[in-house]
Design a protein around this motif. Structure first.
Motif, short mmCIF file in Angstrom:
data_model
loop_
_atom_site.label_atom_id
_atom_site.label_comp_id
_atom_site.label_asym_id
_atom_site.label_seq_id
_atom_site.Cartn_x
_atom_site.Cartn_y
_atom_site.Cartn_z
N GLY A 20 0.81 -1.18 0.00
CA GLY A 20 0.00 0.00 0.00
C GLY A 20 0.85 1.25 0.00
N LEU A 21 0.23 2.37 0.35
CA LEU A 21 0.94 3.65 0.37
C LEU A 21 1.77 3.81 1.63
CD1 LEU A 21 -1.92 5.95 -0.99
CD2 LEU A 21 0.01 4.97 -2.26
N SER A 32 5.10 -3.16 6.19
CA SER A 32 4.75 -4.46 5.63
C SER A 32 3.40 -4.92 6.19
CB SER A 32 5.82 -5.49 5.98
OG SER A 32 5.84 -5.72 7.38
N LEU A 33 2.80 -5.86 5.49
CA LEU A 33 1.54 -6.44 5.94
C LEU A 33 1.69 -7.05 7.33
CD1 LEU A 33 -1.36 -7.46 5.53
CD2 LEU A 33 -0.41 -9.41 4.29
N GLU A 34 2.81 -7.76 7.53
CA GLU A 34 3.04 -8.41 8.82
C GLU A 34 3.16 -7.40 9.94
OE1 GLU A 34 4.67 -8.95 6.07
OE2 GLU A 34 4.02 -10.98 5.52
N ALA A 35 3.78 -6.25 9.66
CA ALA A 35 3.96 -5.23 10.69
C ALA A 35 2.62 -4.64 11.12
CB ALA A 35 4.89 -4.14 10.18
#
Length: 262
Positions: free
Chosen positions: A1-2, A6-9
């Protein structure tokens, strides 16, 4: 994304926050899906608004369509025949609602039709294997609870076939061959229809400025007879008392409505 994360974070931050973790993770996933599939997301969130008929003619047409599905053209002719005899639009609108309510009482055939209709709508919304359970209170099978009302029990998807058979037998409704027509509730419903037709025939010649409010109230009185079983019986008893009051007003040539309720 913008965001430079990260997704995991982001997911870890939601878990560390500890507030409604599952719901927030789900909302985050839905948000990502909506960004990737904006058209599908728009289709999901767009409200499915059904515009109700507004004019008297539209309201009558709406109920004619329902009565056609409910029973057939013969019942429609009975409905429109009574309405065609009413010239006053206020009385006709009240009768369009009240008479329709009486004619389309929710019996076993109608319950079967509505359940199958709901099933088809639900099936269209889901993919893959689809099953549906039904919660019904057949008087012959479930008995009554402590409150005097029929107890509901759960039926599996096997009930769909009997329901389809039942909908095909709706033409038996109101005939001597109707196996459900001999119950006290069904007899009451048929008697109310004949009583209503007789009442409308009686009060039409008496309609004038002094009786109009009472005639309209009488025409829409069936809307007060709601529910099933003991609930419907209690509401019918109240409506019967109110009917006598309104007829007394009309026969007297238009006494004040306040006196009719005393």
């Amino acid at each position: 994304g913008l965001l430079p994360l990260s997704l995991e974070a982001i997911e870890q931050a939601i878990r560390l926050n500890g507030a409604a973790v599952d719901n927030n993770l789900r909302a985050f996933e839905l948000g990502r899906w909506a960004v990737l599939h904006p058209q599908d997301a728009a289709a999901v969130i767009t409200p499915n608004v059904v515009e109700l008929p507004k004019s008297l003619e539209d309201r009558i047409a709406f109920r004619v369509a329902h009565l056609t599905d409910y029973q057939g053209t013969r019942l429609v002719r009975r409905y429109t025949k009574l309405l065609d005899r009413i010239e006053d639009r206020g009385v006709k609108e009240a009768a369009a609602l009240g008479y329709h309510k009486l004619l389309s009482y929710k019996d076993e055939y109608e319950v079967a039709r509505l359940l199958l209709k709901s099933r088809e709508k639900a099936k269209a919304e889901f993919e893959g294997d689809f099953g549906m359970k039904f919660h019904l209170a057949p008087p012959m099978l479930t008995g009554k609870g402590p409150d005097g009302r029929p107890k509901k029990r759960e039926f599996g998807s096997w009930l769909e076939r009997p329901l389809r058979m039942l909908t095909k037998l709706k033409r038996l409704r109101g005939t001597p061959f109707d196996p459900f027509g001999y119950s006290a509730e069904r007899k009451m419903e048929r008697a109310l229809i004949k009583q209503y037709e007789a009442d409308m025939a009686e009060v039409q010649p008496k309609l004038d400025a002094g009786t109009r409010d009472a005639v309209i109230a009488l025409a829409e009185l069936p809307l007060q007879i709601r529910g099933f079983g003991p609930v419907k019986e209690a509401n019918e008893a109240k409506a019967a008392k109110r009917r006598e009051e309104l007829l007394a007003v009309i026969r007297a040539g238009g006494a004040p409505m306040a006196k009719a309720a005393e």
